[in-house]
Design a protein around this motif. Sequence first.
Motif, PDB file in Angstrom:
ATOM      1  N   MET A 152       0.830  -1.216   0.000  1.00  0.00           N
ATOM      2  CA  MET A 152       0.000   0.000   0.000  1.00  0.00           C
ATOM      3  C   MET A 152       0.864   1.265   0.000  1.00  0.00           C
ATOM      4  SD  MET A 152      -2.981  -1.077   2.681  1.00  0.00           S
ATOM      5  CE  MET A 152      -4.037   0.352   2.470  1.00  0.00           C
ATOM      6  N   VAL A 153       1.947   1.254   0.778  1.00  0.00           N
ATOM      7  CA  VAL A 153       2.839   2.419   0.833  1.00  0.00           C
ATOM      8  C   VAL A 153       3.498   2.630  -0.529  1.00  0.00           C
ATOM      9  CG1 VAL A 153       5.021   3.270   1.813  1.00  0.00           C
ATOM     10  CG2 VAL A 153       3.224   2.382   3.324  1.00  0.00           C
ATOM     11  N   LEU A 154       3.994   1.544  -1.125  1.00  0.00           N
ATOM     12  CA  LEU A 154       4.620   1.678  -2.450  1.00  0.00           C
ATOM     13  C   LEU A 154       3.621   2.168  -3.491  1.00  0.00           C
ATOM     14  CD1 LEU A 154       6.972  -1.427  -2.640  1.00  0.00           C
ATOM     15  CD2 LEU A 154       7.623   0.981  -2.479  1.00  0.00           C
ATOM     16  N   GLU A 155       2.418   1.628  -3.455  1.00  0.00           N
ATOM     17  CA  GLU A 155       1.389   2.066  -4.400  1.00  0.00           C
ATOM     18  C   GLU A 155       1.086   3.549  -4.211  1.00  0.00           C
ATOM     19  OE1 GLU A 155      -3.276   1.210  -5.526  1.00  0.00           O
ATOM     20  OE2 GLU A 155      -2.216  -0.247  -4.282  1.00  0.00           O
ATOM     21  N   ASP A 156       0.962   3.975  -2.955  1.00  0.00           N
ATOM     22  CA  ASP A 156       0.684   5.382  -2.667  1.00  0.00           C
ATOM     23  C   ASP A 156       1.818   6.273  -3.165  1.00  0.00           C
ATOM     24  OD1 ASP A 156      -0.845   7.548  -1.215  1.00  0.00           O
ATOM     25  OD2 ASP A 156       1.065   7.638  -0.156  1.00  0.00           O
ATOM     26  N   LEU A 157       3.056   5.894  -2.869  1.00  0.00           N
ATOM     27  CA  LEU A 157       4.203   6.697  -3.316  1.00  0.00           C
ATOM     28  C   LEU A 157       4.275   6.760  -4.841  1.00  0.00           C
ATOM     29  CD1 LEU A 157       6.901   5.520  -0.755  1.00  0.00           C
ATOM     30  CD2 LEU A 157       5.999   7.851  -0.968  1.00  0.00           C
ATOM     31  N   ASN A 158       4.005   5.632  -5.494  1.00  0.00           N
ATOM     32  CA  ASN A 158       4.077   5.592  -6.956  1.00  0.00           C
ATOM     33  C   ASN A 158       2.941   6.357  -7.623  1.00  0.00           C
ATOM     34  OD1 ASN A 158       6.441   4.090  -6.925  1.00  0.00           O
ATOM     35  ND2 ASN A 158       5.360   2.149  -6.937  1.00  0.00           N
ATOM     36  N   ASN A 159       1.821   6.529  -6.910  1.00  0.00           N
ATOM     37  CA  ASN A 159       0.697   7.279  -7.466  1.00  0.00           C
ATOM     38  C   ASN A 159       0.794   8.782  -7.219  1.00  0.00           C
ATOM     39  OD1 ASN A 159      -0.592   5.071  -8.586  1.00  0.00           O
ATOM     40  ND2 ASN A 159      -1.740   4.626  -6.731  1.00  0.00           N
ATOM     41  N   ARG A 160       1.708   9.177  -6.332  1.00  0.00           N
ATOM     42  CA  ARG A 160       1.883  10.609  -6.064  1.00  0.00           C
ATOM     43  C   ARG A 160       2.712  11.241  -7.180  1.00  0.00           C
ATOM     44  NH1 ARG A 160       3.216  11.421   0.337  1.00  0.00           N
ATOM     45  NH2 ARG A 160       1.611  10.028   1.119  1.00  0.00           N
ATOM     46  N   GLU A 161       2.521  12.523  -7.345  1.00  0.00           N
ATOM     47  CA  GLU A 161       3.356  13.242  -8.295  1.00  0.00           C
ATOM     48  C   GLU A 161       4.763  13.332  -7.704  1.00  0.00           C
ATOM     49  OE1 GLU A 161       3.302  17.394 -10.836  1.00  0.00           O
ATOM     50  OE2 GLU A 161       1.681  16.960  -9.435  1.00  0.00           O
ATOM     51  N   GLN A 162       5.747  12.840  -8.423  1.00  0.00           N
ATOM     52  CA  GLN A 162       7.114  12.782  -7.911  1.00  0.00           C
ATOM     53  C   GLN A 162       7.870  14.041  -8.353  1.00  0.00           C
ATOM     54  OE1 GLN A 162       8.018   8.916  -9.481  1.00  0.00           O
ATOM     55  NE2 GLN A 162       7.130   7.893  -7.714  1.00  0.00           N
ATOM     56  N   ILE A 163       7.720  15.079  -7.539  1.00  0.00           N
ATOM     57  CA  ILE A 163       8.255  16.390  -7.877  1.00  0.00           C
ATOM     58  C   ILE A 163       9.716  16.534  -7.479  1.00  0.00           C
ATOM     59  CG2 ILE A 163       8.004  18.878  -7.456  1.00  0.00           C
ATOM     60  CD1 ILE A 163       5.012  18.225  -6.829  1.00  0.00           C
ATOM     61  N   LEU A 164      10.055  16.098  -6.267  1.00  0.00           N
ATOM     62  CA  LEU A 164      11.394  16.324  -5.717  1.00  0.00           C
ATOM     63  C   LEU A 164      12.446  15.384  -6.291  1.00  0.00           C
ATOM     64  CD1 LEU A 164      10.433  16.698  -1.943  1.00  0.00           C
ATOM     65  CD2 LEU A 164      10.798  18.525  -3.606  1.00  0.00           C
ATOM     66  N   MET A 165      12.007  14.238  -6.794  1.00  0.00           N
ATOM     67  CA  MET A 165      12.915  13.181  -7.250  1.00  0.00           C
ATOM     68  C   MET A 165      13.925  12.815  -6.160  1.00  0.00           C
ATOM     69  SD  MET A 165      11.455  12.306  -9.891  1.00  0.00           S
ATOM     70  CE  MET A 165      12.503  10.981 -10.415  1.00  0.00           C
ATOM     71  N   LYS A 166      13.425  12.788  -4.925  1.00  0.00           N
ATOM     72  CA  LYS A 166      14.219  12.407  -3.754  1.00  0.00           C
ATOM     73  C   LYS A 166      13.911  10.945  -3.446  1.00  0.00           C
ATOM     74  CE  LYS A 166      14.713  13.590   1.135  1.00  0.00           C
ATOM     75  NZ  LYS A 166      14.976  12.232   1.516  1.00  0.00           N
ATOM     76  N   THR A 167      14.952  10.141  -3.277  1.00  0.00           N
ATOM     77  CA  THR A 167      14.735   8.721  -3.014  1.00  0.00           C
ATOM     78  C   THR A 167      14.183   8.493  -1.612  1.00  0.00           C
ATOM     79  OG1 THR A 167      17.021   8.453  -2.280  1.00  0.00           O
ATOM     80  CG2 THR A 167      16.541   7.909  -4.583  1.00  0.00           C
ATOM     81  N   VAL A 168      13.373   7.441  -1.506  1.00  0.00           N
ATOM     82  CA  VAL A 168      12.867   6.977  -0.215  1.00  0.00           C
ATOM     83  C   VAL A 168      12.988   5.456  -0.222  1.00  0.00           C
ATOM     84  CG1 VAL A 168      10.459   7.044  -1.037  1.00  0.00           C
ATOM     85  CG2 VAL A 168      10.931   6.929   1.420  1.00  0.00           C
TER      86      VAL A 168
END
Length: 193
Positions: A117-133
């Motif tokens: 669920m966390v990965l899905e949420d992160l992947n569905n967000r707009e990735q603006i900062l391009m900062k790794t998590v």
Amino acid sequence: MRSRYAMVCSSNQNRSMEAHALLKREGFDVSSYGTGSHVKLPGPSLREPNVYDFGTPYKHMFEELRRKDPDLYKRNGILPMLKRNMSVKLAPQRWQENSPDGPFDVVLTFEEKVFDMVLEDLNNREQILMKTVLVINLEVKDNHEEAATGAQLALDLCREIEAAESWEESIDDIVSNFEKQNRRKLLYSISFY
């Protein structure tokens, strides 16, 4: 390296809050979250859980359950758990609404479905900062004893990550060593903010 950590479990706030409390005591920059639609705490039977909205203060839950049946909720560990939670933060927070709190460097989950669920949420967000998590799953059974063991394992893992010059370059070794030492398999993935 000083990283920001997030501890995430499903909806009962036991495993993530146990890890949050321990890491906070050890000086880590840490937050905790649930991924469910509500906070669910055991009730008098499996069919009668106590259900609260995220954002409901732990103190409110504590007082309500203490009024309902103090012996039951003390015996099953819910009142002590809520007392611990009150000492850590005001109220449970939902991962999917944590945008103002992020970005985190490392997110630890305690069950595979929450990891997904966390990965899905992160992947569905707009990735603006391009900062790794870094997202890691450490499977922990949902009971008070395992939550305490899982919190100690999470602390050990976070210390290893902190000790690395760059977790991006050494995560495979960190995970491999952790798995050998603790006989626990980890899942991990890298996403972006």
